[in-house]
Scaffold this motif. Structure first.
Motif, PDB file in Angstrom:
ATOM      1  N   TRP A   3       5.750 -50.846 -13.173  1.00  0.00           N
ATOM      2  CA  TRP A   3       4.522 -50.816 -12.364  1.00  0.00           C
ATOM      3  C   TRP A   3       3.372 -50.053 -13.018  1.00  0.00           C
ATOM      4  O   TRP A   3       2.282 -49.984 -12.456  1.00  0.00           O
ATOM      5  CB  TRP A   3       4.814 -50.213 -10.992  1.00  0.00           C
ATOM      6  N   GLY A   4       3.616 -49.462 -14.182  1.00  0.00           N
ATOM      7  CA  GLY A   4       2.542 -48.758 -14.888  1.00  0.00           C
ATOM      8  C   GLY A   4       2.409 -47.300 -14.467  1.00  0.00           C
ATOM      9  O   GLY A   4       2.997 -46.850 -13.485  1.00  0.00           O
ATOM     10  N   ASN A   5       1.601 -46.567 -15.232  1.00  0.00           N
ATOM     11  CA  ASN A   5       1.471 -45.117 -15.053  1.00  0.00           C
ATOM     12  C   ASN A   5       0.848 -44.720 -13.729  1.00  0.00           C
ATOM     13  O   ASN A   5       1.311 -43.787 -13.068  1.00  0.00           O
ATOM     14  CB  ASN A   5       0.630 -44.515 -16.189  1.00  0.00           C
ATOM     15  N   ARG A   6      -0.206 -45.418 -13.315  1.00  0.00           N
ATOM     16  CA  ARG A   6      -0.942 -44.970 -12.125  1.00  0.00           C
ATOM     17  C   ARG A   6      -0.098 -45.113 -10.858  1.00  0.00           C
ATOM     18  O   ARG A   6      -0.025 -44.184 -10.053  1.00  0.00           O
ATOM     19  CB  ARG A   6      -2.270 -45.742 -12.008  1.00  0.00           C
ATOM     20  N   ILE A   7       0.554 -46.259 -10.715  1.00  0.00           N
ATOM     21  CA  ILE A   7       1.427 -46.448  -9.547  1.00  0.00           C
ATOM     22  C   ILE A   7       2.580 -45.447  -9.586  1.00  0.00           C
ATOM     23  O   ILE A   7       2.994 -44.893  -8.568  1.00  0.00           O
ATOM     24  CB  ILE A   7       1.969 -47.900  -9.488  1.00  0.00           C
ATOM     25  N   SER A   8       3.105 -45.188 -10.801  1.00  0.00           N
ATOM     26  CA  SER A   8       4.221 -44.241 -10.938  1.00  0.00           C
ATOM     27  C   SER A   8       3.853 -42.844 -10.459  1.00  0.00           C
ATOM     28  O   SER A   8       4.634 -42.191  -9.758  1.00  0.00           O
ATOM     29  CB  SER A   8       4.673 -44.155 -12.407  1.00  0.00           C
ATOM     30  N   ILE A   9       2.666 -42.379 -10.832  1.00  0.00           N
ATOM     31  CA  ILE A   9       2.237 -41.038 -10.420  1.00  0.00           C
ATOM     32  C   ILE A   9       2.130 -40.960  -8.897  1.00  0.00           C
ATOM     33  O   ILE A   9       2.626 -40.026  -8.258  1.00  0.00           O
ATOM     34  CB  ILE A   9       0.887 -40.656 -11.077  1.00  0.00           C
ATOM     35  N   TYR A  10       1.517 -41.976  -8.299  1.00  0.00           N
ATOM     36  CA  TYR A  10       1.394 -41.983  -6.838  1.00  0.00           C
ATOM     37  C   TYR A  10       2.751 -42.133  -6.161  1.00  0.00           C
ATOM     38  O   TYR A  10       3.011 -41.516  -5.125  1.00  0.00           O
ATOM     39  CB  TYR A  10       0.443 -43.089  -6.379  1.00  0.00           C
ATOM     40  N   ALA A  11       3.621 -42.951  -6.736  1.00  0.00           N
ATOM     41  CA  ALA A  11       4.972 -43.126  -6.171  1.00  0.00           C
ATOM     42  C   ALA A  11       5.718 -41.799  -6.201  1.00  0.00           C
ATOM     43  O   ALA A  11       6.374 -41.408  -5.217  1.00  0.00           O
ATOM     44  CB  ALA A  11       5.745 -44.194  -6.947  1.00  0.00           C
ATOM     45  N   GLY A  12       5.632 -41.081  -7.325  1.00  0.00           N
ATOM     46  CA  GLY A  12       6.277 -39.769  -7.444  1.00  0.00           C
ATOM     47  C   GLY A  12       5.731 -38.787  -6.425  1.00  0.00           C
ATOM     48  O   GLY A  12       6.485 -38.056  -5.765  1.00  0.00           O
ATOM     49  N   ASN A  13       4.394 -38.770  -6.269  1.00  0.00           N
ATOM     50  CA  ASN A  13       3.766 -37.873  -5.291  1.00  0.00           C
ATOM     51  C   ASN A  13       4.210 -38.208  -3.866  1.00  0.00           C
ATOM     52  O   ASN A  13       4.467 -37.320  -3.046  1.00  0.00           O
ATOM     53  CB  ASN A  13       2.235 -37.979  -5.372  1.00  0.00           C
ATOM     54  N   TYR A  14       4.290 -39.497  -3.581  1.00  0.00           N
ATOM     55  CA  TYR A  14       4.683 -39.967  -2.242  1.00  0.00           C
ATOM     56  C   TYR A  14       6.129 -39.539  -1.930  1.00  0.00           C
ATOM     57  O   TYR A  14       6.417 -39.016  -0.850  1.00  0.00           O
ATOM     58  CB  TYR A  14       4.552 -41.495  -2.186  1.00  0.00           C
ATOM     59  N   ILE A  15       7.022 -39.751  -2.899  1.00  0.00           N
ATOM     60  CA  ILE A  15       8.429 -39.382  -2.715  1.00  0.00           C
ATOM     61  C   ILE A  15       8.563 -37.868  -2.502  1.00  0.00           C
ATOM     62  O   ILE A  15       9.308 -37.408  -1.642  1.00  0.00           O
ATOM     63  CB  ILE A  15       9.276 -39.839  -3.937  1.00  0.00           C
ATOM     64  N   PHE A  16       7.788 -37.103  -3.268  1.00  0.00           N
ATOM     65  CA  PHE A  16       7.840 -35.643  -3.147  1.00  0.00           C
ATOM     66  C   PHE A  16       7.338 -35.193  -1.773  1.00  0.00           C
ATOM     67  O   PHE A  16       7.922 -34.310  -1.136  1.00  0.00           O
ATOM     68  CB  PHE A  16       7.013 -34.993  -4.256  1.00  0.00           C
ATOM     69  N   ALA A  17       6.268 -35.821  -1.300  1.00  0.00           N
ATOM     70  CA  ALA A  17       5.726 -35.480   0.018  1.00  0.00           C
ATOM     71  C   ALA A  17       6.735 -35.795   1.127  1.00  0.00           C
ATOM     72  O   ALA A  17       6.880 -35.035   2.094  1.00  0.00           O
ATOM     73  CB  ALA A  17       4.414 -36.241   0.259  1.00  0.00           C
ATOM     74  N   ARG A  18       7.457 -36.891   0.996  1.00  0.00           N
ATOM     75  CA  ARG A  18       8.496 -37.240   1.964  1.00  0.00           C
ATOM     76  C   ARG A  18       9.592 -36.166   1.972  1.00  0.00           C
ATOM     77  O   ARG A  18      10.121 -35.802   3.023  1.00  0.00           O
ATOM     78  CB  ARG A  18       9.127 -38.604   1.636  1.00  0.00           C
ATOM     79  N   ALA A  19       9.935 -35.673   0.786  1.00  0.00           N
ATOM     80  CA  ALA A  19      10.953 -34.612   0.680  1.00  0.00           C
ATOM     81  C   ALA A  19      10.514 -33.362   1.435  1.00  0.00           C
ATOM     82  O   ALA A  19      11.290 -32.762   2.184  1.00  0.00           O
ATOM     83  CB  ALA A  19      11.217 -34.276  -0.784  1.00  0.00           C
ATOM     84  N   LEU A  20       9.252 -32.973   1.250  1.00  0.00           N
ATOM     85  CA  LEU A  20       8.745 -31.777   1.927  1.00  0.00           C
ATOM     86  C   LEU A  20       8.718 -31.962   3.443  1.00  0.00           C
ATOM     87  O   LEU A  20       9.021 -31.037   4.193  1.00  0.00           O
ATOM     88  CB  LEU A  20       7.336 -31.433   1.416  1.00  0.00           C
ATOM     89  N   ALA A  21       8.367 -33.171   3.885  1.00  0.00           N
ATOM     90  CA  ALA A  21       8.352 -33.450   5.329  1.00  0.00           C
ATOM     91  C   ALA A  21       9.754 -33.307   5.926  1.00  0.00           C
ATOM     92  O   ALA A  21       9.923 -32.740   7.011  1.00  0.00           O
ATOM     93  CB  ALA A  21       7.804 -34.854   5.584  1.00  0.00           C
ATOM     94  N   LEU A  22      10.750 -33.793   5.201  1.00  0.00           N
ATOM     95  CA  LEU A  22      12.141 -33.663   5.671  1.00  0.00           C
ATOM     96  C   LEU A  22      12.559 -32.193   5.734  1.00  0.00           C
ATOM     97  O   LEU A  22      13.175 -31.754   6.712  1.00  0.00           O
ATOM     98  CB  LEU A  22      13.084 -34.412   4.722  1.00  0.00           C
ATOM     99  N   ALA A  23      12.237 -31.447   4.687  1.00  0.00           N
ATOM    100  CA  ALA A  23      12.604 -30.027   4.643  1.00  0.00           C
ATOM    101  C   ALA A  23      11.900 -29.256   5.765  1.00  0.00           C
ATOM    102  O   ALA A  23      12.470 -28.351   6.374  1.00  0.00           O
ATOM    103  CB  ALA A  23      12.250 -29.432   3.287  1.00  0.00           C
ATOM    104  N   ALA A  24      10.652 -29.646   6.052  1.00  0.00           N
ATOM    105  CA  ALA A  24       9.874 -28.959   7.099  1.00  0.00           C
ATOM    106  C   ALA A  24      10.458 -29.201   8.490  1.00  0.00           C
ATOM    107  O   ALA A  24      10.231 -28.405   9.406  1.00  0.00           O
ATOM    108  CB  ALA A  24       8.423 -29.420   7.049  1.00  0.00           C
ATOM    109  N   SER A  25      11.229 -30.279   8.631  1.00  0.00           N
ATOM    110  CA  SER A  25      11.782 -30.621   9.953  1.00  0.00           C
ATOM    111  C   SER A  25      12.751 -29.546  10.468  1.00  0.00           C
ATOM    112  O   SER A  25      13.055 -29.499  11.656  1.00  0.00           O
ATOM    113  CB  SER A  25      12.486 -31.988   9.906  1.00  0.00           C
ATOM    114  N   TYR A  26      13.220 -28.663   9.603  1.00  0.00           N
ATOM    115  CA  TYR A  26      14.120 -27.577  10.028  1.00  0.00           C
ATOM    116  C   TYR A  26      13.352 -26.435  10.701  1.00  0.00           C
ATOM    117  O   TYR A  26      13.960 -25.573  11.335  1.00  0.00           O
ATOM    118  CB  TYR A  26      14.908 -27.028   8.837  1.00  0.00           C
TER     119      TYR A  26
END
Length: 321
Positions: A102-125
């Motif tokens: 998917w190329g570099n730009r989509i990859s950077i946003y995909a990585g950021n999106y996945i990381f943000a989802r991780a933080l949202a899950l951790a915050a649920s505690y």
């Protein structure tokens, strides 16, 4: 990683696998496809496994730990997506990377999106201590990657630089996985610390073994080209040893300082590192770390799952993938 080690948590790992897909579900199709590809490519799922096994030492019902186990794997996956952009990697786990598809730009946003989802899950505690541990680890992982970038093709950097690099690149998130698995069970601080240290030492052994495999493993088993570290100018422990002890250390120094020569002479460099005993030395060091990991288990209650943690430490230094 052999599933026998994960037998006590295999049902929970199946739930985590399903949860990974559910947590990157988005209406934006290209983002959904890119992140979904990363999940379907599979992986060892070590971080969630360590969180679940650590919790299993203290409790049988692991439902409460599942969001954290998922979050830890998402953090790891986010770093992989970004790593592949930085390293310009086309292959990972035997399939094409998000960057390649998917190329570099989509990859950077995909990585950021996945990381943000991780933080949202951790915050649920609703626990700031848990979020602080995860945020601190994430910052240090980024620092480790920057240090690795800055030290590429730099043959003057020594053992201390290497150990700090692999601590932040690999050991830290494994240590945090073990630590958080125990911390969510609200157990004694010394037991949480024992599991954190177990994860740290195990992570160090794991990365050193990874660095050995980059030189000697079968490419089909490894899922990426042998000698990738050399091509990218990453000076690993076997190479460090050869730079100090090889009769051809001056020649190695010259080759490893040049991106062009590293690519052209990668097989020759690997041969010289092997001849110098670099792999044997690195194996000794990884064994030492695995032994330190096992010592930490003495602080834990004598439950069946403790043997699984012990066996994993033995396996890590013998694996071929």
């Amino acid at each position: 990683m052999g599933f026998d080690f994960f037998k006590p948590i295999e049902e929970e790992l199946k739930i985590v696998e399903k949860s990974l897909g559910e947590n990157i579900n988005t209406d934006i199709r290209i983002l959904d496809e890119a992140a979904g590809h990363l999940i379907s490519a599979g992986g060892k799922r070590l971080r969630p496994a360590f969180a679940l096994l650590s919790a299993k030492v203290f409790r049988d019902d692991l439902e409460y730990i599942l969001p954290m186990a998922t979050a830890l794997e998402l953090v790891h996956m986010a770093t992989l997506v970004h790593d592949d952009v930085i390293d310009n990697s086309e292959m990972r786990r035997g399939t094409f990377t998000v960057k390649s598809g998917w190329g570099n730009r989509i990859s950077i946003y995909a990585g950021n999106y996945i990381f943000a989802r991780a933080l949202a899950l951790a915050a649920s505690y609703g626990r700031s201590d848990i979020l602080n541990i995860l945020a601190d680890a994430s910052m240090k992982i980024c620092e480790g990657e920057i240090v690795q970038l800055l030290s590429a093709y730099d043959v003057t950097k020594g053992l201390k630089n290497y150990l700090r690099r692999i601590e932040r690149k690999t050991a830290l998130l494994i240590a945090v996985s073990c630590e958080l698995g125990a911390a969510l069970c609200n157990v004694h601080a010394r037991q949480i610390e024992a599991l954190r240290l177990y994860g740290h030492y195990l992570g160090m052994a794991f990365q050193i073994t990874d660095d050995i495999l980059d030189l000697v493993a079968d490419e089909k088993v490894l899922g990426k080209p042998t000698g990738s570290d050399i091509r990218q100018g990453v000076i690993t422990l076997p190479v460090l040893f050869a730079l100090k002890h090889s009769p051809r250390k001056d020649e190695l120094r010259k080759l490893l300082s040049s991106p062009e020569l590293c690519s052209r002479y990668v097989d020759y460099i690997i041969d010289k590192v092997l001849d110098a005993g670099g792999v044997d030395y690195a194996y000794e060091v990884s064994t030492r770390f695995a032994r330190k990991a096992k010592k930490q288990l003495s602080y834990l209650p004598d439950v069946a799952v403790k043997q699984n943690l012990h066996d994993i430490a033995d396996f890590i230094i013998k694996r071929d993938y």
